[in-house]
Design a protein around this motif. Sequence first.
Motif, PDB file in Angstrom:
ATOM      1  N   GLU A 176       1.336  10.917   1.135  1.00 31.88           N
ATOM      2  CA  GLU A 176       0.135  10.244   0.643  1.00 31.88           C
ATOM      3  C   GLU A 176      -0.341  10.896  -0.653  1.00 31.88           C
ATOM      4  O   GLU A 176      -0.852  10.222  -1.560  1.00 31.88           O
ATOM      5  CB  GLU A 176      -0.958  10.292   1.711  1.00 31.88           C
ATOM      6  CG  GLU A 176      -2.136   9.372   1.454  1.00 31.88           C
ATOM      7  CD  GLU A 176      -1.784   7.885   1.582  1.00 31.88           C
ATOM      8  OE1 GLU A 176      -2.669   7.052   1.329  1.00 31.88           O
ATOM      9  OE2 GLU A 176      -0.624   7.549   1.903  1.00 31.88           O
ATOM     10  N   ARG A 179       1.524   9.457  -3.541  1.00 36.87           N
ATOM     11  CA  ARG A 179       1.011   8.116  -3.896  1.00 36.87           C
ATOM     12  C   ARG A 179      -0.258   8.239  -4.738  1.00 36.87           C
ATOM     13  O   ARG A 179      -0.450   7.514  -5.712  1.00 36.87           O
ATOM     14  CB  ARG A 179       0.698   7.313  -2.627  1.00 36.87           C
ATOM     15  CG  ARG A 179       1.897   6.845  -1.858  1.00 36.87           C
ATOM     16  CD  ARG A 179       1.614   5.539  -1.115  1.00 36.87           C
ATOM     17  NE  ARG A 179       0.377   5.574  -0.338  1.00 36.87           N
ATOM     18  CZ  ARG A 179      -0.434   4.516  -0.186  1.00 36.87           C
ATOM     19  NH1 ARG A 179      -0.141   3.360  -0.757  1.00 36.87           N
ATOM     20  NH2 ARG A 179      -1.523   4.608   0.541  1.00 36.87           N
ATOM     21  N   TYR A 180      -1.106   9.194  -4.336  1.00 34.12           N
ATOM     22  CA  TYR A 180      -2.373   9.406  -5.037  1.00 34.12           C
ATOM     23  C   TYR A 180      -2.135   9.954  -6.448  1.00 34.12           C
ATOM     24  O   TYR A 180      -2.722   9.473  -7.426  1.00 34.12           O
ATOM     25  CB  TYR A 180      -3.245  10.362  -4.222  1.00 34.12           C
ATOM     26  CG  TYR A 180      -4.562  10.716  -4.865  1.00 34.12           C
ATOM     27  CD1 TYR A 180      -5.499   9.736  -5.177  1.00 34.12           C
ATOM     28  CD2 TYR A 180      -4.881  12.050  -5.136  1.00 34.12           C
ATOM     29  CE1 TYR A 180      -6.722  10.075  -5.751  1.00 34.12           C
ATOM     30  CE2 TYR A 180      -6.096  12.391  -5.714  1.00 34.12           C
ATOM     31  CZ  TYR A 180      -7.009  11.396  -6.018  1.00 34.12           C
ATOM     32  OH  TYR A 180      -8.211  11.732  -6.593  1.00 34.12           O
ATOM     33  N   CYS A 184      -1.028   5.333  -7.444  1.00 35.15           N
ATOM     34  CA  CYS A 184      -0.767   4.135  -6.629  1.00 35.15           C
ATOM     35  C   CYS A 184      -2.009   3.755  -5.814  1.00 35.15           C
ATOM     36  O   CYS A 184      -2.172   2.588  -5.442  1.00 35.15           O
ATOM     37  CB  CYS A 184       0.412   4.388  -5.689  1.00 35.15           C
ATOM     38  SG  CYS A 184       1.972   4.674  -6.543  1.00 35.15           S
ATOM     39  N   VAL A 185      -2.848   4.751  -5.513  1.00 42.86           N
ATOM     40  CA  VAL A 185      -4.058   4.502  -4.733  1.00 42.86           C
ATOM     41  C   VAL A 185      -5.208   5.322  -5.312  1.00 42.86           C
ATOM     42  O   VAL A 185      -4.996   6.370  -5.932  1.00 42.86           O
ATOM     43  CB  VAL A 185      -3.873   4.876  -3.240  1.00 42.86           C
ATOM     44  CG1 VAL A 185      -2.885   3.945  -2.572  1.00 42.86           C
ATOM     45  CG2 VAL A 185      -3.453   6.328  -3.081  1.00 42.86           C
ATOM     46  N   GLU A 186      -6.426   4.845  -5.103  1.00 45.36           N
ATOM     47  CA  GLU A 186      -7.623   5.589  -5.466  1.00 45.36           C
ATOM     48  C   GLU A 186      -8.033   6.457  -4.282  1.00 45.36           C
ATOM     49  O   GLU A 186      -7.541   6.283  -3.162  1.00 45.36           O
ATOM     50  CB  GLU A 186      -8.760   4.620  -5.824  1.00 45.36           C
ATOM     51  CG  GLU A 186      -8.461   3.704  -7.001  1.00 45.36           C
ATOM     52  CD  GLU A 186      -8.304   4.470  -8.296  1.00 45.36           C
ATOM     53  OE1 GLU A 186      -8.929   5.539  -8.443  1.00 45.36           O
ATOM     54  OE2 GLU A 186      -7.544   3.998  -9.161  1.00 45.36           O
ATOM     55  N   ASP A 188     -10.679   6.495  -2.522  1.00 42.46           N
ATOM     56  CA  ASP A 188     -11.268   5.754  -1.407  1.00 42.46           C
ATOM     57  C   ASP A 188     -10.256   4.859  -0.693  1.00 42.46           C
ATOM     58  O   ASP A 188     -10.605   4.166   0.268  1.00 42.46           O
ATOM     59  CB  ASP A 188     -12.472   4.934  -1.867  1.00 42.46           C
ATOM     60  CG  ASP A 188     -12.127   3.903  -2.942  1.00 42.46           C
ATOM     61  OD1 ASP A 188     -10.936   3.811  -3.319  1.00 42.46           O
ATOM     62  OD2 ASP A 188     -13.045   3.200  -3.391  1.00 42.46           O
ATOM     63  N   GLU A 189      -9.004   4.876  -1.154  1.00 45.61           N
ATOM     64  CA  GLU A 189      -7.952   4.091  -0.510  1.00 45.61           C
ATOM     65  C   GLU A 189      -6.949   4.962   0.247  1.00 45.61           C
ATOM     66  O   GLU A 189      -5.974   4.448   0.798  1.00 45.61           O
ATOM     67  CB  GLU A 189      -7.195   3.270  -1.568  1.00 45.61           C
ATOM     68  CG  GLU A 189      -8.064   2.265  -2.308  1.00 45.61           C
ATOM     69  CD  GLU A 189      -7.330   1.607  -3.465  1.00 45.61           C
ATOM     70  OE1 GLU A 189      -7.562   0.405  -3.689  1.00 45.61           O
ATOM     71  OE2 GLU A 189      -6.520   2.285  -4.126  1.00 45.61           O
ATOM     72  N   ILE A 190      -7.185   6.272   0.283  1.00 42.93           N
ATOM     73  CA  ILE A 190      -6.275   7.180   0.981  1.00 42.93           C
ATOM     74  C   ILE A 190      -6.215   6.807   2.465  1.00 42.93           C
ATOM     75  O   ILE A 190      -7.245   6.607   3.113  1.00 42.93           O
ATOM     76  CB  ILE A 190      -6.737   8.644   0.839  1.00 42.93           C
ATOM     77  CG1 ILE A 190      -6.710   9.071  -0.628  1.00 42.93           C
ATOM     78  CG2 ILE A 190      -5.879   9.579   1.683  1.00 42.93           C
ATOM     79  CD1 ILE A 190      -5.349   9.097  -1.247  1.00 42.93           C
ATOM     80  N   GLN A 191      -5.003   6.720   3.000  1.00 44.67           N
ATOM     81  CA  GLN A 191      -4.817   6.357   4.406  1.00 44.67           C
ATOM     82  C   GLN A 191      -4.842   7.630   5.270  1.00 44.67           C
ATOM     83  O   GLN A 191      -3.811   8.117   5.723  1.00 44.67           O
ATOM     84  CB  GLN A 191      -3.490   5.621   4.572  1.00 44.67           C
ATOM     85  CG  GLN A 191      -3.416   4.310   3.812  1.00 44.67           C
ATOM     86  CD  GLN A 191      -4.453   3.309   4.300  1.00 44.67           C
ATOM     87  OE1 GLN A 191      -4.531   3.025   5.502  1.00 44.67           O
ATOM     88  NE2 GLN A 191      -5.248   2.783   3.384  1.00 44.67           N
ATOM     89  N   TYR A 192      -6.040   8.165   5.471  1.00 42.01           N
ATOM     90  CA  TYR A 192      -6.180   9.405   6.234  1.00 42.01           C
ATOM     91  C   TYR A 192      -5.610   9.299   7.642  1.00 42.01           C
ATOM     92  O   TYR A 192      -4.998  10.237   8.151  1.00 42.01           O
ATOM     93  CB  TYR A 192      -7.653   9.816   6.316  1.00 42.01           C
ATOM     94  CG  TYR A 192      -8.218  10.315   5.016  1.00 42.01           C
ATOM     95  CD1 TYR A 192      -7.982  11.617   4.594  1.00 42.01           C
ATOM     96  CD2 TYR A 192      -8.971   9.476   4.189  1.00 42.01           C
ATOM     97  CE1 TYR A 192      -8.498  12.075   3.390  1.00 42.01           C
ATOM     98  CE2 TYR A 192      -9.479   9.927   2.985  1.00 42.01           C
ATOM     99  CZ  TYR A 192      -9.242  11.226   2.590  1.00 42.01           C
ATOM    100  OH  TYR A 192      -9.734  11.677   1.397  1.00 42.01           O
TER     101      TYR A 192
END
Length: 219
Positions: A176, A179-180, A184-186, A188-192
């Motif tokens: 992850e 990706r950050y 690829c993601v902000e 607030d979009e992190i898939q915790y």
Amino acid sequence: MISCIPGTVLDSPDKRIIGRMSSDWPNIDFDSKFLDALPDFHGGVPTHPYFASKSGQIHRIAFFLYFVDEDSDLHGAVRESKNYFHDSMDERVTDRGVDYIVGCDVNGFFDGDRIVPFAALYTPLEPNGNYEDPNDPAAHLTLTPLDTVNCNALCFDTSTEPHSVVVFDAAKSAAEQHRYCDDCVELDEIQYDSFIECAAETFLEFTRMLTDSPDKLTT
């Protein structure tokens, strides 16, 4: 509440660190029961290190993290850091200091936005070779040059109230993190939820789960 092997606990947590983390990271509000008990296990190796997560997977705590920095009063000789970038510093600050780990420019805990580590776990050896031998204690929670956290951890999940205790999966977090970092993601979009698993709803509940043998968790 938590007992440790004699000689492994560092005197007292530095209150400056607790105050600074609570002010710098608005999501962090440490459980009062955790803070009250912290001097008893600060940086220590627990005598009852085993617990099971909600899925039933058994884990073993390697050591609790320190609340110290370079200006803290660290007794004894300097312990050589395993941190690739700061190997001249004390490992209690760079490898095991929660403030340093979460405050790094790039870290597997995403700047404490939701999860805050407080202990390292023994981590089984993975095929890619980035993890520790399961028969040896965890090394540290800072990133390697490959942007991979060396071992799994115990964290507070600050998105819950009270903060729950979760198991942090280093390999999944690293994926992850890439990706950050690649935009690829902000934040607030992190898939915790892809790299943490609940162990207990509160810190007090967690302390009651600890045992001195994994056999006691399977009988």
